[in-house]
Design a protein around this motif. Structure first.
Motif, mmCIF file in Angstrom:
data_model
loop_
_atom_site.group_PDB
_atom_site.id
_atom_site.type_symbol
_atom_site.label_atom_id
_atom_site.label_comp_id
_atom_site.label_asym_id
_atom_site.label_seq_id
_atom_site.Cartn_x
_atom_site.Cartn_y
_atom_site.Cartn_z
ATOM 1 N N TRP A 230 16.376 9.263 -3.839
ATOM 2 C CA TRP A 230 16.582 8.075 -2.997
ATOM 3 C C TRP A 230 16.699 8.489 -1.552
ATOM 4 O O TRP A 230 17.304 9.504 -1.258
ATOM 5 C CB TRP A 230 17.865 7.319 -3.416
ATOM 6 C CG TRP A 230 17.967 5.976 -2.750
ATOM 7 C CD1 TRP A 230 17.492 4.781 -3.198
ATOM 8 C CD2 TRP A 230 18.574 5.689 -1.479
ATOM 9 N NE1 TRP A 230 17.746 3.784 -2.297
ATOM 10 C CE2 TRP A 230 18.412 4.309 -1.232
ATOM 11 C CE3 TRP A 230 19.219 6.463 -0.504
ATOM 12 C CZ2 TRP A 230 18.874 3.690 -0.081
ATOM 13 C CZ3 TRP A 230 19.676 5.861 0.650
ATOM 14 C CH2 TRP A 230 19.504 4.485 0.854
ATOM 15 N N PRO A 231 16.105 7.720 -0.638
ATOM 16 C CA PRO A 231 15.360 6.473 -0.818
ATOM 17 C C PRO A 231 13.888 6.649 -1.180
ATOM 18 O O PRO A 231 13.197 5.678 -1.419
ATOM 19 C CB PRO A 231 15.500 5.789 0.531
ATOM 20 C CG PRO A 231 15.719 6.886 1.502
ATOM 21 C CD PRO A 231 16.424 7.984 0.776
ATOM 22 N N GLY A 232 13.432 7.886 -1.250
ATOM 23 C CA GLY A 232 12.047 8.152 -1.643
ATOM 24 C C GLY A 232 11.101 8.083 -0.463
ATOM 25 O O GLY A 232 10.983 7.048 0.195
ATOM 26 N N LEU A 233 10.420 9.203 -0.177
ATOM 27 C CA LEU A 233 9.481 9.234 0.950
ATOM 28 C C LEU A 233 8.373 8.208 0.739
ATOM 29 O O LEU A 233 7.813 8.087 -0.346
ATOM 30 C CB LEU A 233 8.874 10.631 1.073
ATOM 31 C CG LEU A 233 8.049 10.878 2.338
ATOM 32 C CD1 LEU A 233 8.945 10.939 3.565
ATOM 33 C CD2 LEU A 233 7.261 12.180 2.206
ATOM 34 N N HIS A 234 8.046 7.473 1.801
ATOM 35 C CA HIS A 234 7.014 6.434 1.659
ATOM 36 C C HIS A 234 6.291 6.212 2.978
ATOM 37 O O HIS A 234 6.756 6.603 4.051
ATOM 38 C CB HIS A 234 7.630 5.112 1.179
ATOM 39 C CG HIS A 234 8.609 4.528 2.154
ATOM 40 N ND1 HIS A 234 9.948 4.882 2.180
ATOM 41 C CD2 HIS A 234 8.444 3.612 3.151
ATOM 42 C CE1 HIS A 234 10.563 4.219 3.144
ATOM 43 N NE2 HIS A 234 9.683 3.454 3.757
ATOM 44 N N THR A 235 5.150 5.594 2.864
ATOM 45 C CA THR A 235 4.357 5.212 4.024
ATOM 46 C C THR A 235 3.730 3.856 3.716
ATOM 47 O O THR A 235 4.064 3.225 2.710
ATOM 48 C CB THR A 235 3.286 6.288 4.312
ATOM 49 O OG1 THR A 235 2.622 5.981 5.540
ATOM 50 C CG2 THR A 235 2.268 6.386 3.189
ATOM 51 N N LYS A 243 4.576 5.130 -2.138
ATOM 52 C CA LYS A 243 5.524 6.230 -2.290
ATOM 53 C C LYS A 243 4.759 7.548 -2.401
ATOM 54 O O LYS A 243 3.765 7.640 -3.134
ATOM 55 C CB LYS A 243 6.380 6.035 -3.545
ATOM 56 C CG LYS A 243 7.287 4.827 -3.499
ATOM 57 C CD LYS A 243 8.090 4.728 -4.793
ATOM 58 C CE LYS A 243 9.003 3.514 -4.793
ATOM 59 N NZ LYS A 243 9.772 3.410 -6.066
ATOM 60 N N LEU A 244 5.237 8.544 -1.698
ATOM 61 C CA LEU A 244 4.638 9.878 -1.743
ATOM 62 C C LEU A 244 5.531 10.744 -2.625
ATOM 63 O O LEU A 244 6.514 11.316 -2.171
ATOM 64 C CB LEU A 244 4.507 10.443 -0.331
ATOM 65 C CG LEU A 244 3.726 9.549 0.643
ATOM 66 C CD1 LEU A 244 3.671 10.191 2.022
ATOM 67 C CD2 LEU A 244 2.320 9.260 0.123
ATOM 68 N N ARG A 283 0.880 13.403 -5.902
ATOM 69 C CA ARG A 283 1.219 12.213 -6.700
ATOM 70 C C ARG A 283 1.716 11.135 -5.765
ATOM 71 O O ARG A 283 2.563 11.383 -4.889
ATOM 72 C CB ARG A 283 2.301 12.522 -7.744
ATOM 73 C CG ARG A 283 1.814 13.304 -8.941
ATOM 74 C CD ARG A 283 2.930 13.576 -9.945
ATOM 75 N NE ARG A 283 3.371 12.367 -10.626
ATOM 76 C CZ ARG A 283 4.598 11.867 -10.563
ATOM 77 N NH1 ARG A 283 5.510 12.430 -9.807
ATOM 78 N NH2 ARG A 283 4.918 10.787 -11.235
ATOM 79 N N VAL A 284 1.214 9.931 -5.963
ATOM 80 C CA VAL A 284 1.591 8.795 -5.121
ATOM 81 C C VAL A 284 1.789 7.568 -6.014
ATOM 82 O O VAL A 284 1.406 7.568 -7.192
ATOM 83 C CB VAL A 284 0.517 8.500 -4.053
ATOM 84 C CG1 VAL A 284 0.300 9.704 -3.145
ATOM 85 C CG2 VAL A 284 -0.800 8.103 -4.725
ATOM 86 N N GLN A 285 2.374 6.537 -5.438
ATOM 87 C CA GLN A 285 2.597 5.312 -6.216
ATOM 88 C C GLN A 285 2.570 4.103 -5.297
ATOM 89 O O GLN A 285 3.400 3.977 -4.411
ATOM 90 C CB GLN A 285 3.942 5.377 -6.952
ATOM 91 C CG GLN A 285 4.204 4.185 -7.853
ATOM 92 C CD GLN A 285 5.530 4.321 -8.599
ATOM 93 O OE1 GLN A 285 6.392 5.129 -8.235
ATOM 94 N NE2 GLN A 285 5.714 3.536 -9.644
ATOM 95 N N ARG A 286 1.617 3.219 -5.535
ATOM 96 C CA ARG A 286 1.580 1.959 -4.805
ATOM 97 C C ARG A 286 2.650 1.033 -5.366
ATOM 98 O O ARG A 286 3.023 1.133 -6.538
ATOM 99 C CB ARG A 286 0.199 1.314 -4.908
ATOM 100 C CG ARG A 286 -0.891 2.191 -4.332
ATOM 101 C CD ARG A 286 -2.275 1.637 -4.567
ATOM 102 N NE ARG A 286 -2.646 0.650 -3.556
ATOM 103 C CZ ARG A 286 -3.894 0.261 -3.335
ATOM 104 N NH1 ARG A 286 -4.881 0.763 -4.068
ATOM 105 N NH2 ARG A 286 -4.163 -0.624 -2.405
ATOM 106 N N GLU A 287 3.122 0.139 -4.525
ATOM 107 C CA GLU A 287 4.218 -0.737 -4.925
ATOM 108 C C GLU A 287 3.818 -1.563 -6.153
ATOM 109 O O GLU A 287 2.756 -2.187 -6.183
ATOM 110 C CB GLU A 287 4.592 -1.663 -3.772
ATOM 111 C CG GLU A 287 5.959 -2.279 -3.912
ATOM 112 C CD GLU A 287 6.559 -2.683 -2.575
ATOM 113 O OE1 GLU A 287 7.779 -2.839 -2.509
ATOM 114 O OE2 GLU A 287 5.787 -2.841 -1.599
ATOM 115 N N GLY A 288 4.689 -1.511 -7.185
ATOM 116 C CA GLY A 288 4.453 -2.290 -8.393
ATOM 117 C C GLY A 288 3.463 -1.684 -9.349
ATOM 118 O O GLY A 288 3.095 -2.331 -10.339
ATOM 119 N N ARG A 289 3.012 -0.454 -9.092
ATOM 120 C CA ARG A 289 2.023 0.178 -9.956
ATOM 121 C C ARG A 289 2.539 1.514 -10.462
ATOM 122 O O ARG A 289 3.573 2.014 -10.032
ATOM 123 C CB ARG A 289 0.699 0.360 -9.210
ATOM 124 C CG ARG A 289 0.158 -0.930 -8.606
ATOM 125 C CD ARG A 289 -1.266 -0.768 -8.142
ATOM 126 N NE ARG A 289 -1.712 -1.918 -7.357
ATOM 127 C CZ ARG A 289 -2.939 -2.076 -6.905
ATOM 128 N NH1 ARG A 289 -3.857 -1.145 -7.137
ATOM 129 N NH2 ARG A 289 -3.265 -3.144 -6.199
#
Length: 311
Positions: A230-235, A243-244, A283-289
């Protein structure tokens, strides 16, 4: 020996468990009040509160400590020889510090006076420290300024994140707390003043974890490790949070593109950072996916190169 325990998050659980396992009498646990968690907003006990409930230890959850006469009476009735404090979340007022004959002992996750304050583990990772550690100290009114009883150094792995490092330091801190309390009981330890110039940390904010692509790749990768989980690296990409989850500094590729630009090199996803440096997006993550590889994310874009938004 009777030890009242103050603590709240998962980091404090091994210390409480260690006190119980080695036979210290824990007549009272003090933790933060239940807080709303998740989308349901239902109040949830702290990790320390959960352990106290499981072990049948009486628990207090005061909203405030200073001037709280009913709580202070309850604490005095527990007749502690010592008070142990591990990531409780509030400063103890003087009337508590003066209560136990053997004093109040804090476990802190850094080699003080470096990284005083609320986020020493993240601070060590952000600074690129190769070593950190835990100390036990006698608590004084000034934040993390008390004299040191015992210290233990821990090397930081090259790709170790805050979550993994916290687990290791919590375990080391629990052992050090037991060792310190036993020495206090036997009268074989004296605290020594902190030596050197202190550095201060601050509570982590969600916005701290947004990438500024003008920073060099090394600094961005340190942020990923410091802000996991937390809070988790993001762009942001086209207004959508990404999320990265895993990054690697690419020391073989010099970026000649604008910071934040993303592109594919074969099956590898790349991102340009500041000062001509490059990151590999693992590894990445788009919001809600679901999480995917960086390459899978980029292949789904309308056109390349594209560009992340800078914080």
């Amino acid at each position: 020996m009777r030890v009242v325990f103050f603590g709240t998050p998962a980091f404090a659980v091994p210390s409480l468990a260690a006190l119980i396992d080695v036979g210290f009498e824990v007549p009272l646990v003090v933790t933060q009040p239940d807080r709303p968690v998740g989308r349901s907003g239902r109040p949830r006990r702290s990790p320390v509160g959960e352990v106290a409930l499981e072990k049948g230890i009486p628990t207090e959850k005061p909203e405030r400590l200073r001037g709280n006469e009913p709580f202070l009476q309850r604490l005095a009735a527990a007749q502690p020889d010592a008070v142990a404090v591990v990531a409780y979340g509030k400063l103890l007022p003087g009337e508590i510090l003066e209560l136990p004959p053997l004093g109040c002992v804090n476990v802190h996750a850094s080699l003080l006076p470096r990284h005083r304050g609320a986020s020493p583990i993240a601070a060590a990772l952000l600074a690129g420290d190769r070593e950190t550690g835990v100390v036990t100290m006698r608590i004084v009114p000034e934040l993390d300024a008390g004299p040191i009883y015992l210290a233990r150094s821990v090397s930081i792995g090259a790709r170790e994140d805050a979550e993994a490092l916290s687990v290791r330091l919590a375990r080391e801190g629990a052992e050090l707390l037991v060792e310190t309390l036993r020495a206090l009981e036997a009268g074989t330890v004296e605290p020594r003043p902190q030596a050197g110039d202190p550095t201060l940390t601050h509570p982590i904010r969600r916005e701290d974890a947004r990438v500024n692509w003008d920073e060099p790749a090394v600094a961005i990768e340190r942020r990923r490790r410091a802000f996991t989980p937390w809070p988790g690296l993001h762009t942001f990409l086209d207004g959508e949070r990404v999320k990265l989850l895993d990054l690697e500094v690419d020391r073989d590729t010099a970026a000649v593109r604008e910071p934040g630009t993303v592109w594919l090199e074969g099956n590898d996803a790349k991102a340009a950072a500041g000062r001509g440096t490059t990151l590999s997006l693992l590894r990445v993550q788009r919001e809600g996916r679901k999480p995917v590889s960086g390459a899978e994310l980029l292949r789904g874009l309308p056109a390349l190169p594209d560009r992340f938004e800078s914080g």
